[in-house]
Every structure is written in structure tokens, then in C-alpha cells.
Design a protein around this motif. Structure first.
Motif, PDB file in Angstrom:
ATOM      1  N   LEU A 123       0.783  -1.232   0.081  1.00 27.55           N
ATOM      2  CA  LEU A 123       0.164   0.073  -0.107  1.00 27.55           C
ATOM      3  C   LEU A 123       0.773   1.437  -0.051  1.00 27.55           C
ATOM      4  N   PRO A 124       1.848   1.111   0.783  1.00 29.28           N
ATOM      5  CA  PRO A 124       2.784   2.652   0.791  1.00 29.28           C
ATOM      6  C   PRO A 124       3.570   2.809  -0.446  1.00 29.28           C
ATOM      7  N   LEU A 125       3.831   1.793  -1.266  1.00 32.70           N
ATOM      8  CA  LEU A 125       4.475   2.091  -2.481  1.00 32.70           C
ATOM      9  C   LEU A 125       3.286   2.623  -3.554  1.00 32.70           C
ATOM     10  N   MET A 126       2.073   2.141  -3.543  1.00 27.60           N
ATOM     11  CA  MET A 126       1.137   2.727  -4.396  1.00 27.60           C
ATOM     12  C   MET A 126       0.653   4.112  -4.125  1.00 27.60           C
ATOM     13  N   LYS A 127       0.739   4.214  -2.894  1.00 24.12           N
ATOM     14  CA  LYS A 127       0.158   5.596  -2.134  1.00 24.12           C
ATOM     15  C   LYS A 127       1.157   6.456  -2.660  1.00 24.12           C
ATOM     16  N   LYS A 128       2.528   6.246  -2.623  1.00 25.90           N
ATOM     17  CA  LYS A 128       3.661   7.087  -2.948  1.00 25.90           C
ATOM     18  C   LYS A 128       3.752   7.318  -4.620  1.00 25.90           C
ATOM     19  N   ALA A 129       3.156   6.399  -5.280  1.00 23.19           N
ATOM     20  CA  ALA A 129       3.143   6.558  -6.633  1.00 23.19           C
ATOM     21  C   ALA A 129       1.859   7.585  -7.123  1.00 23.19           C
ATOM     22  N   GLY A 130       0.938   7.677  -6.243  1.00 24.85           N
ATOM     23  CA  GLY A 130      -0.200   8.592  -6.371  1.00 24.85           C
ATOM     24  C   GLY A 130      -1.429   8.073  -6.439  1.00 24.85           C
ATOM     25  N   ALA A 131      -1.792   6.781  -6.146  1.00 27.63           N
ATOM     26  CA  ALA A 131      -2.918   6.413  -5.647  1.00 27.63           C
ATOM     27  C   ALA A 131      -3.622   6.761  -4.716  1.00 27.63           C
ATOM     28  N   ASN A 132      -5.150   6.790  -4.395  1.00 27.19           N
ATOM     29  CA  ASN A 132      -5.697   7.511  -3.173  1.00 27.19           C
ATOM     30  C   ASN A 132      -6.715   6.608  -2.700  1.00 27.19           C
ATOM     31  N   VAL A 133      -7.051   5.513  -3.824  1.00 26.97           N
ATOM     32  CA  VAL A 133      -8.160   4.365  -3.178  1.00 26.97           C
ATOM     33  C   VAL A 133      -7.475   2.989  -3.360  1.00 26.97           C
ATOM     34  N   PHE A 134      -7.596   2.377  -2.239  1.00 25.21           N
ATOM     35  CA  PHE A 134      -6.710   0.823  -2.180  1.00 25.21           C
ATOM     36  C   PHE A 134      -8.179  -0.131  -1.897  1.00 25.21           C
ATOM     37  N   VAL A 135      -7.879  -1.044  -2.864  1.00 27.70           N
ATOM     38  CA  VAL A 135      -8.700  -2.307  -2.715  1.00 27.70           C
ATOM     39  C   VAL A 135      -7.820  -3.292  -2.184  1.00 27.70           C
ATOM     40  N   ALA A 136      -8.501  -3.950  -1.095  1.00 26.99           N
ATOM     41  CA  ALA A 136      -7.739  -4.886  -0.335  1.00 26.99           C
ATOM     42  C   ALA A 136      -8.690  -6.135  -0.028  1.00 26.99           C
ATOM     43  N   GLY A 137      -8.442  -7.202  -0.522  1.00 25.48           N
ATOM     44  CA  GLY A 137      -9.321  -8.324  -0.381  1.00 25.48           C
ATOM     45  C   GLY A 137      -8.682  -9.410   0.698  1.00 25.48           C
ATOM     46  N   ASN A 138      -7.588 -10.096   0.455  1.00 23.34           N
ATOM     47  CA  ASN A 138      -7.073 -11.180   1.394  1.00 23.34           C
ATOM     48  C   ASN A 138      -6.374 -10.077   2.569  1.00 23.34           C
ATOM     49  N   ALA A 139      -5.766  -9.160   2.154  1.00 25.00           N
ATOM     50  CA  ALA A 139      -5.252  -8.556   3.313  1.00 25.00           C
ATOM     51  C   ALA A 139      -6.144  -7.933   4.362  1.00 25.00           C
ATOM     52  N   VAL A 140      -7.431  -7.928   4.101  1.00 19.00           N
ATOM     53  CA  VAL A 140      -8.612  -7.438   5.228  1.00 19.00           C
ATOM     54  C   VAL A 140      -9.216  -8.868   5.678  1.00 19.00           C
ATOM     55  N   PHE A 141      -9.950  -9.544   4.722  1.00 16.76           N
ATOM     56  CA  PHE A 141     -10.731 -10.484   5.300  1.00 16.76           C
ATOM     57  C   PHE A 141      -9.991 -11.766   5.670  1.00 16.76           C
ATOM     58  N   LYS A 142      -8.541 -12.016   5.338  1.00 19.78           N
ATOM     59  CA  LYS A 142      -7.873 -13.209   5.779  1.00 19.78           C
ATOM     60  C   LYS A 142      -7.009 -12.848   6.941  1.00 19.78           C
ATOM     61  N   HIS A 143      -7.107 -11.467   7.311  1.00 16.59           N
ATOM     62  CA  HIS A 143      -6.303 -11.113   8.773  1.00 16.59           C
ATOM     63  C   HIS A 143      -6.327 -11.998   9.660  1.00 16.59           C
ATOM     64  N   PRO A 144      -5.182 -12.250  10.166  1.00 20.09           N
ATOM     65  CA  PRO A 144      -5.265 -13.466  11.367  1.00 20.09           C
ATOM     66  C   PRO A 144      -6.078 -13.101  12.545  1.00 20.09           C
ATOM     67  N   LYS A 145      -6.259 -11.708  12.679  1.00 20.06           N
ATOM     68  CA  LYS A 145      -6.851 -11.099  13.963  1.00 20.06           C
ATOM     69  C   LYS A 145      -8.502 -10.674  13.442  1.00 20.06           C
ATOM     70  N   GLY A 146      -8.748 -10.888  12.399  1.00 22.43           N
ATOM     71  CA  GLY A 146     -10.148 -10.860  11.764  1.00 22.43           C
ATOM     72  C   GLY A 146     -10.122  -9.525  10.996  1.00 22.43           C
ATOM     73  N   SER A 147     -11.372  -9.361  10.206  1.00 17.55           N
ATOM     74  CA  SER A 147     -11.456  -8.595   9.154  1.00 17.55           C
ATOM     75  C   SER A 147     -11.564  -6.984   9.748  1.00 17.55           C
ATOM     76  N   GLY A 148     -12.003  -6.706  10.915  1.00 22.67           N
ATOM     77  CA  GLY A 148     -11.930  -5.547  11.641  1.00 22.67           C
ATOM     78  C   GLY A 148     -10.448  -4.934  11.603  1.00 22.67           C
ATOM     79  N   ALA A 149      -9.674  -6.134  12.184  1.00 25.36           N
ATOM     80  CA  ALA A 149      -8.028  -5.631  12.374  1.00 25.36           C
ATOM     81  C   ALA A 149      -7.425  -5.640  10.828  1.00 25.36           C
TER      82      ALA A 149
END
Ligand code: DX5
Ligand code: ZN
Length: 221
Positions: A184-210
Motif C-alpha cells: 500500500l505505501p508504494l502505491m500511495k507514493k506512486a499517486g493512488a488514493n483508493v486502495f482495494v484489499a481482499g485477502n489483506a483485510v478478510f484473511k487477517h489473522p485477527k479478523g476483518s476489523g483488524a
């Protein structure tokens, strides 16, 4: 300067407990819900359609950011708009007359996005840039969640950011595929401002909220 937005991709969620998953990401501060619509033709996978979007609309007040990975999207945009989509993004690879489709999406009351696969040059969307509310740069070959970000797409984000700035466009620049705490930081530095995340959110070891909390800290920080 555009605000930074986190859009969890609901396709990576536990669909058997979709209401709980939506509640978890909403209370943790997700900004949009990204809905990956796939038809089994433009991409190998089949996912969801307007009925699923309609049910999501009933569960959450978050804007529904619908990513149409389907052939002939023009035939389906009205159904998705009626189902409650806030944004509709179409692939340049599926639209011979892209400006016409963008105008039709906007006439339905949705914001309009265009997206392109990693192998598709940024120049392919030039005709749509003055018209769109959002550009989505695919950072993986579409079709599957859980892939690794393709590093060569970072320079494409820089290239499209420069094009949007030259047009003084307020369009969002969104990235989708392999977005996590490292990329995410690499894409933010490149100029993105909206970040889609599937596995990084829903497969997070502490749950989706984490998962949302972890990425929001980086996206907003
Ligand atoms: C690709 C899909 C995925 C999904 C995100 O067709 O569009 O990129 O949204 O999945 P992750 O974040 O797990 O790569
Ligand atoms: Zn997507």
C-alpha cells in the motif's frame, strides 16, 4: 489533494457470514465496499451479480464500488445501478466505445470508473480521462483474490497520476490486487488514493476489523 480511501473487496470475505463481515469492516472504518463482478468469460472466475449488490445495499450504508470484470458491460450497467451501485467501473478491454459507456453510467446516477489490465498501456484510456470520476489500475491479472502485486504496475500508477494532474482532474486513482501493509505505501507514493484489499483485510489473522485497522493506519497516515 484527494482523501485516502480503503475499499475492502467483499469477494475475499466469508460469504456464509456476509452480514457479520460487512458489519466488522464498517465499524472498523472501511470507506467503500469493493464488489468484484466476474462473468467467467472476461476472467475465468464467476462471482456475483446485481442481486448480490442489492442485498449488500440492504446491509450497509457504505458506497458500493462495483468492478465489472465482464464482457459487454453496457448490457448490465442499468441493473447494477438499480441494485444500488454507487460507482461502476468498466474495463477498457471490454468497451469499444468507452466514452459512450462512461456517459451512460453517469446518466444512471452512478459515478463512472475505467480500469485496465496490467498488460494494457495507460494510453488506452486517454479518451476517457476527461470524463471519468475514477481510474482503477489493476495491479494483478484480474480473476482471483490473493495474488501478489505486479511491481511493474507501480510506474503505471505514476503515469496515470501525471495524466490526471495535467488535466487538473479530481478523479480518484484506485489500485486493486495484492494490496497489503507492504505494498500500500508504494502505491500511495506512486499517486493512488483508493486502495482495494481482499485477502489483506478478510484473511487477517485477527479478523476483518483488524485488517481494516492495519491498512487504514497506513493509508491515512
Ligand atoms: C482481481 C480482484 C482482486 C480483489 C482483491 O480480479 O479484483 O484483486 O479485488 O484481492 P486481493 O486484495 O486479495 O488481491
Ligand atoms: Zn476489483
Amino acid at each position: 489533494m484527494s482523501i485516502n480511501i480503503l475499499a475492502p473487496s467483499i469477494i475475499a470475505a466469508d460469504l456464509a457470514h456476509i452480514a457479520d463481515e460487512v458489519a466488522a469492516i464498517e465499524s472498523a472504518g472501511a470507506d467503500w465496499i469493493h464488489v468484484d463482478v466476474m462473468d467467467g468469460h472476461f476472467v475465468p472466475t464467476i462471482t456475483v451479480g446485481p442481486l448480490f449488490v442489492e442485498s449488500l445495499k440492504g446491509m450497509s450504508k457504505l458506497p458500493l464500488d462495483v468492478h465489472l470484470m465482464i464482457l459487454e458491460p453496457e448490457k448490465h450497467i442499468e441493473a447494477f445501478a438499480k441494485a444500488g451501485a454507487s460507482n461502476l467501473t468498466v474495463h477498457v478491454e471490454t468497451c469499444p466505445d468507452l466514452p459512450h459507456v462512461i456517459k451512460k453510467i453517469k446518466s444512471l446516477g452512478c459515478t463512472a470508473g475505467v480500469t485496465l489490465n496490467p498488460a494494457t498501456p495507460a494510453s488506452s484510456i486517454d479518451s476517457a480521462l476527461p470524463l471519468v470520476d475514477l481510474v482503477l489500475v489493476m495491479s494483478v491479472v484480474p480473476g482471483f483474490s490473493g495474488q501478489k502485486l505486479m511491481p511493474e504496475t507501480i510506474s503505471k500508477v505514476e503515469e496515470i497520476r501525471a495524466k490526471l494532474n495535467a488535466l487538473r482532474s479530481n478523479a480518484h486513482l484506485e489500485v486493486d490486487g495484492g494490496i497489503n501493509a507492504d505494498t500500500l505505501p508504494l502505491m500511495k507514493k506512486a499517486g493512488a488514493n483508493v486502495f482495494v484489499a481482499g485477502n489483506a483485510v478478510f484473511k487477517h489473522p485477527k479478523g476483518s476489523g483488524a485488517g481494516v485497522n492495519a491498512l487504514k493506519e497506513i493509508a491515512i497516515g
